[in-house]
Design a protein around this motif. Structure first.
Motif, PDB file in Angstrom:
ATOM      1  N   ASP A   1      66.550   3.266  59.503  1.00 18.00           N
ATOM      2  CA  ASP A   1      67.508   2.251  59.071  1.00 18.00           C
ATOM      3  C   ASP A   1      66.769   0.953  58.782  1.00 18.00           C
ATOM      4  O   ASP A   1      65.762   0.643  59.427  1.00 18.00           O
ATOM      5  CB  ASP A   1      68.565   2.004  60.148  1.00 18.00           C
ATOM      6  CG  ASP A   1      69.449   3.210  60.360  1.00 18.00           C
ATOM      7  OD1 ASP A   1      70.024   3.702  59.381  1.00 18.00           O
ATOM      8  OD2 ASP A   1      69.557   3.674  61.522  1.00 18.00           O
TER       9      ASP A   1
ATOM     10  N   ARG B   1      67.070  -2.954  59.048  1.00 27.43           N
ATOM     11  CA  ARG B   1      67.857  -3.985  59.736  1.00 27.43           C
ATOM     12  C   ARG B   1      68.315  -5.078  58.790  1.00 27.43           C
ATOM     13  O   ARG B   1      69.329  -5.734  59.038  1.00 27.43           O
ATOM     14  CB  ARG B   1      67.024  -4.609  60.861  1.00 27.43           C
ATOM     15  CG  ARG B   1      66.524  -3.617  61.912  1.00 27.43           C
ATOM     16  CD  ARG B   1      65.755  -4.323  63.028  1.00 27.43           C
ATOM     17  NE  ARG B   1      65.123  -3.387  63.943  1.00 27.43           N
ATOM     18  CZ  ARG B   1      63.885  -2.940  63.801  1.00 27.43           C
ATOM     19  NH1 ARG B   1      63.134  -3.370  62.783  1.00 27.43           N
ATOM     20  NH2 ARG B   1      63.370  -2.080  64.658  1.00 27.43           N
ATOM     21  N   GLU B   2      67.588  -5.266  57.696  1.00 22.62           N
ATOM     22  CA  GLU B   2      67.931  -6.336  56.753  1.00 22.62           C
ATOM     23  C   GLU B   2      68.990  -5.890  55.745  1.00 22.62           C
ATOM     24  O   GLU B   2      70.019  -6.550  55.569  1.00 22.62           O
ATOM     25  CB  GLU B   2      66.671  -6.788  56.015  1.00 22.62           C
ATOM     26  CG  GLU B   2      66.910  -7.911  55.010  1.00 22.62           C
ATOM     27  CD  GLU B   2      65.643  -8.269  54.248  1.00 22.62           C
ATOM     28  OE1 GLU B   2      65.702  -8.344  53.007  1.00 22.62           O
ATOM     29  OE2 GLU B   2      64.596  -8.459  54.911  1.00 22.62           O
ATOM     30  N   SER B   3      68.743  -4.761  55.080  1.00 22.70           N
ATOM     31  CA  SER B   3      69.668  -4.320  54.020  1.00 22.70           C
ATOM     32  C   SER B   3      70.819  -3.482  54.556  1.00 22.70           C
ATOM     33  O   SER B   3      71.789  -3.234  53.833  1.00 22.70           O
ATOM     34  CB  SER B   3      68.906  -3.504  52.981  1.00 22.70           C
ATOM     35  OG  SER B   3      68.453  -2.278  53.532  1.00 22.70           O
ATOM     36  N   LYS B   4      70.705  -3.010  55.804  1.00 26.65           N
ATOM     37  CA  LYS B   4      71.707  -2.149  56.440  1.00 26.65           C
ATOM     38  C   LYS B   4      71.800  -0.785  55.756  1.00 26.65           C
ATOM     39  O   LYS B   4      72.816  -0.088  55.877  1.00 26.65           O
ATOM     40  CB  LYS B   4      73.099  -2.812  56.454  1.00 26.65           C
ATOM     41  CG  LYS B   4      73.126  -4.225  57.017  1.00 26.65           C
ATOM     42  CD  LYS B   4      72.556  -4.297  58.422  1.00 26.65           C
ATOM     43  CE  LYS B   4      72.595  -5.738  58.970  1.00 26.65           C
ATOM     44  NZ  LYS B   4      71.925  -5.846  60.274  1.00 26.65           N
ATOM     45  N   LYS B   5      70.742  -0.380  55.058  1.00 24.55           N
ATOM     46  CA  LYS B   5      70.722   0.915  54.393  1.00 24.55           C
ATOM     47  C   LYS B   5      69.900   1.904  55.210  1.00 24.55           C
ATOM     48  O   LYS B   5      69.079   1.524  56.033  1.00 24.55           O
ATOM     49  CB  LYS B   5      70.164   0.789  52.974  1.00 24.55           C
ATOM     50  CG  LYS B   5      71.069  -0.007  52.038  1.00 24.55           C
ATOM     51  CD  LYS B   5      70.529  -0.021  50.617  1.00 24.55           C
ATOM     52  CE  LYS B   5      71.453  -0.788  49.684  1.00 24.55           C
ATOM     53  NZ  LYS B   5      70.949  -0.795  48.285  1.00 24.55           N
ATOM     54  N   ARG B   6      70.159   3.177  54.940  1.00 29.41           N
ATOM     55  CA  ARG B   6      69.496   4.253  55.677  1.00 29.41           C
ATOM     56  C   ARG B   6      68.719   5.121  54.696  1.00 29.41           C
ATOM     57  O   ARG B   6      69.180   5.400  53.583  1.00 29.41           O
ATOM     58  CB  ARG B   6      70.530   5.075  56.438  1.00 29.41           C
ATOM     59  CG  ARG B   6      69.979   6.222  57.244  1.00 29.41           C
ATOM     60  CD  ARG B   6      71.085   6.862  58.071  1.00 29.41           C
ATOM     61  NE  ARG B   6      71.509   5.974  59.154  1.00 29.41           N
ATOM     62  CZ  ARG B   6      72.651   6.081  59.816  1.00 29.41           C
ATOM     63  NH1 ARG B   6      73.502   7.028  59.493  1.00 29.41           N
ATOM     64  NH2 ARG B   6      72.946   5.244  60.791  1.00 29.41           N
TER      65      ARG B   6
END
Length: 563
Positions: free
Chosen positions: A126, A128-133
Motif C-alpha cells: 500500500d 501511504r501517500e496515494s492510498k493505492k494498492r
C-alpha cells in the motif's frame, strides 16, 4: 480467355498482383495493437462511457467471433473431435474425452479443501501517500542517480514507455529542467519491486515522496458473494477463481453416468474471477476471464508419461494455429515455484510485445497435480508440508476442513485394483490466447493500392480457423447486375460461415478494411462473372487472385479454411 480452374486442380487463371513486402524488423507496438482492436471492434474497455473499469474488457463484433472460434477450435481438437478408438501420436495409449459445464457458484467447502481459501493470495503493498494498492511483484522500476543521490523510481507504464516515464518522474522528483536532463542517470535494468531489499529509497508509482510503500502483505484473490436472502457469514461463498474444481467434485458423477474408463479426460470452458489489484498489459491479466481446462485422470504409474504427452500436444496446438516457434517456449518450473499440490508443472509462454525483449508471459500451464484434488475433496484439505501429504489438522487434532466423505477412488475392472487417480491438467486462458493470436497476427507490410502505388498495409494474419470473418463478398461496381450476383453468393456462404458483404467505396479500400479485420479471403463479382459464372477470390496474405466457379465457391472456401 482461360477457363476457370476445376475444384481441386491447380489454379489455371491465377494471378498475383504483387506480393506484399514485409517491412524490415517491424516493431509490434502494443499501442498500435490496442488502437486497432478498438478501431476495428475486437475489444473495448468495460463501461468505457463511465470512464471504464480497470481489468475488465468487452469483446466487440470481431472480438467475440475470434474468441468463439478459438474456444470452438480447442473444443473440437481436444474434446468433440477426439477419436477414443486409436492412440494419438506420442500417447501411451488410447483414451476417452468428455465435457462438462459447471456452475460459477459452488459450495464454500470446495474452496477450503482445494487450498484456495488459505493459499490463494498475492503479496500487496500500500502507498501511504496515494492510498493505492499494488501487487508487489508487478511494479517495475529503475535506479536513478542525480549527483550523490540514488533512488528507485517505479512506474506502471508499459515496458516500451518505462524508461521514458522513469526519467520524467526522476526529473520531476529532483526538480530538474529539460536543459539539465543529462545530469540524471537512469539505469538500463528494469527491476520488479519484490527484488529490492528495502522500500526506503523507493518512489511509489503515484507518490511524490520516498518511502511511502508499506511492507508486502497477503491479499486473498477470491471475490466474495452471498448465497440466499439473509446474507450472514454462513451464507458467504466465492466466485470461482478457476474451473478445475467443478470437474473434481463431479468426478464420480461423470464416472457413473458416462461409463468412461481410465485413462480419460474431462474438458470445460468457462468464466473465472480473480480480484487482481493491479490488472495490466491489456487483457493479459484481468479480473474476469475465461479458461479452457482439461483434467486428465490416469493411473499413478503412467502419470509421468501422460504429463509429457500433454506438454508436447498442447505446444504443438498453438503452433498449428499460427503462433511462431520463435515466440513460444516451454518452461519447466523449478522446485521452489511449484504449487503445493504439484508434482511438476510446465508453462507454455509467449513473447508478448509488452514484455522486455527476451521475456515471455504464461499462455498455458500443464500441471501434474498428483492425487491432491480428489483426496482433498474426499478426506479434507491436505497439508502441503507433509510428504506424503496427509490431512491438515486443527489445534484439536481434527481435520481443519471437512472433506465430502465420498469415495472418489477408481476400481479397475480388469485387475480389480483400487486407487486414487493422478491428474494432469492442461489449463489454457482463452483471453490470453486471443491476445497472443492478435499480437502474432498484427503485421505491417507494403502492398500496391488500386493504382499500383506501394502503400503501407496493416493486416491481421489470423489463421483462417480463427479469423472472425471467413470471407468478404464484393460487387466490383453497384450496377450491371453485379450486386444481385454478389448478394446471392453472400447468401449461399452465409449458411456455412461468418461472411461480410461490402459494396461501398473503391475495391482497394474494401480490401484494406478486410485486411485489418483479418479476413483471409475476398470474393469479387466483376463483369466476367455475368458471362462465365466465375468470381475472383483474393488471398489476404499472398494477394494471389484466382478465378473460381460460382457454384464451387462454398467448397473452395471450406477447403481453404480447413487447410
Amino acid at each position: 480467355m482461360k477457363p476457370p480452374p476445376m475444384l481441386g486442380e491447380a489454379p489455371i487463371a491465377a494471378t498475383i498482383i504483387s506480393s506484399p513486402t514485409q517491412i524490415s524488423n517491424p516493431m509490434k507496438s502494443m499501442d498500435s495493437i490496442v488502437s486497432l482492436c478498438k478501431r476495428r471492434g475486437f475489444l473495448f474497455q468495460s463501461s468505457e462511457i463511465y470512464g471504464g473499469v480497470q481489468g475488465l474488457w468487452d469483446y466487440g463484433p470481431l472480438g467475440v467471433e475470434l474468441k468463439r472460434n478459438l474456444k470452438d477450435a480447442w473444443w473440437r481438437d481436444m474434446i468433440a473431435g477426439h477419436n477414443e478408438l486409436v492412440s494419438p501420436a506420442g500417447a501411451p495409449s488410447s483414451f476417452e474425452m468428455v465435457g462438462l459445464d459447471c456452475t460459477i457458484l459452488m459450495h464454500p467447502q470446495v474452496w477450503k479443501n482445494s487450498g484456495h481459501y488459505d493459499l490463494f493470495h498475492d503479496f500487496m503493498v500500500d502507498c501511504r501517500e496515494s492510498k493505492k494498492r499494488y501487487r508487489h511483484d508487478q511494479v517495475r522500476g529503475r535506479f536513478v542517480e542525480y549527483r550523490e543521490t540514488k533512488i528507485f523510481v517505479t512506474t506502471l507504464a508499459e515496458i516500451e514507455h518505462e524508461a521514458d516515464e522513469v526519467r520524467r518522474r526522476g526529473m520531476k522528483y529532483f526538480k530538474l529542467r529539460p536543459k539539465n536532463a543529462d545530469d540524471l542517470t537512469v539505469g538500463d535494468e528494469s527491476i520488479t519491486l519484490d527484488k529490492l531489499d528495502s522500500h526506503d529509497e523507493v518512489l511509489g508509482p503515484d507518490a511524490k515522496s520516498l518511502g511511502t510503500l508499506t511492507e508486502p502483505r497477503e491479499f486473498n484473490l477470491m471475490f466474495k458473494t452471498t448465497l440466499g436472502a439473509l446474507g450472514g457469514e454462513e451464507d458467504t461463498t466465492f466466485l470461482r477463481p478457476e474451473t478445475a474444481q467443478g470437474i473434481f467434485v463431479n468426478f464420480k458423477n461423470v464416472l457413473d453416468s458416462s461409463r468412461v474408463k481410465l485413462p480419460f479426460g474431462i474438458g470445460q470452458v468457462g468464466k473465472s474471477f480473480r480480484n487482481e489489484i493491479t490488472p495490466r498489459n491489456f487483457t493479459f491479466r484481468s479480473r474476469e476471464f475465461e479458461q479452457m481446462e482439461i483434467e486428465f485422470f490416469c493411473h499413478p504409474s503412467q502419470s509421468q508419461a501422460w504429463y509429457g504427452y500433454w506438454r508436447d500436444r498442447r505446444l504443438a496446438w498453438y503452433k498449428s494455429l499460427g503462433l511462431s516457434d520463435e515466440a513460444l517456449i516451454m518452461r519447466e518450473h523449478h522446485t521452489e515455484e511449484l504449487a503445493h499440490y504439484s508434482v511438476g508443472t510446465a508453462d507454455i509462454e509467449y513473447a508478448f510485445p509488452f514484455l522486455p525483449e527476451g521475456e515471455y508471459g504464461e499462455l498455458e500451464g500443464i500441471a501434474h497435480r498428483g492425487d491432491f484434488d480428489l483426496r482433498s475433496h474426499m478426506e479434507g484439505k491436505l497439508d502441503p508440508s507433509t510428504s506424503p501429504m496427509t490431512v491438515e489438522l486443527n489445534e484439536n487434532g481434527k481435520p481443519k476442513y471437512r472433506g465430502s466423505g465420498k469415495d472418489l477412488s477408481y476400481r479397475d475392472e480388469e485387475s480389480n485394483e483400487k486407487f486414487v487417480p493422478h491428474v494432469i491438467e492442461p489449463s489454457a486462458g482463452a483471453d490470453r490466447g486471443v491476445l497472443a493470436f492478435l499480437c502474432e497476427a498484427f503485421t505491417e507490410d507494403e502492398a500496391p493500392d488500386e493504382k499500383g502505388k506501394m502503400q503501407t498495409r496493416t493486416v491481421m494474419k489470423l489463421h483462417p480457423r480463427l479469423a472472425p470473418i471467413k470471407a468478404a463478398v464484393f460487387p466490383l461496381v453497384k450496377k450491371d447486375g453485379m450486386p444481385e450476383v454478389a448478394q446471392e453468393i453472400y447468401g449461399s456462404l452465409k449458411e456455412h460461415f461468418n461472411v461480410f458483404y461490402d459494396a461501398k467505396g473503391a475495391v482497394g479500400r474494401r480490401y484494406r478494411r478486410q485486411d485489418e479485420a483479418g479476413t483471409p479471403y475476398c470474393i469479387t463479382v466483376d463483369g466476367e462473372s455475368l458471362t462465365d459464372k466465375t468470381v475472383t477470390i483474393r488471398d489476404r496474405d499472398t494477394l494471389e487472385q484466382t478465378r473460381v466457379k460460382i457454384d464451387e465457391i462454398v467448397e473452395v472456401v471450406r477447403e481453404r479454411v480447413n487447410e
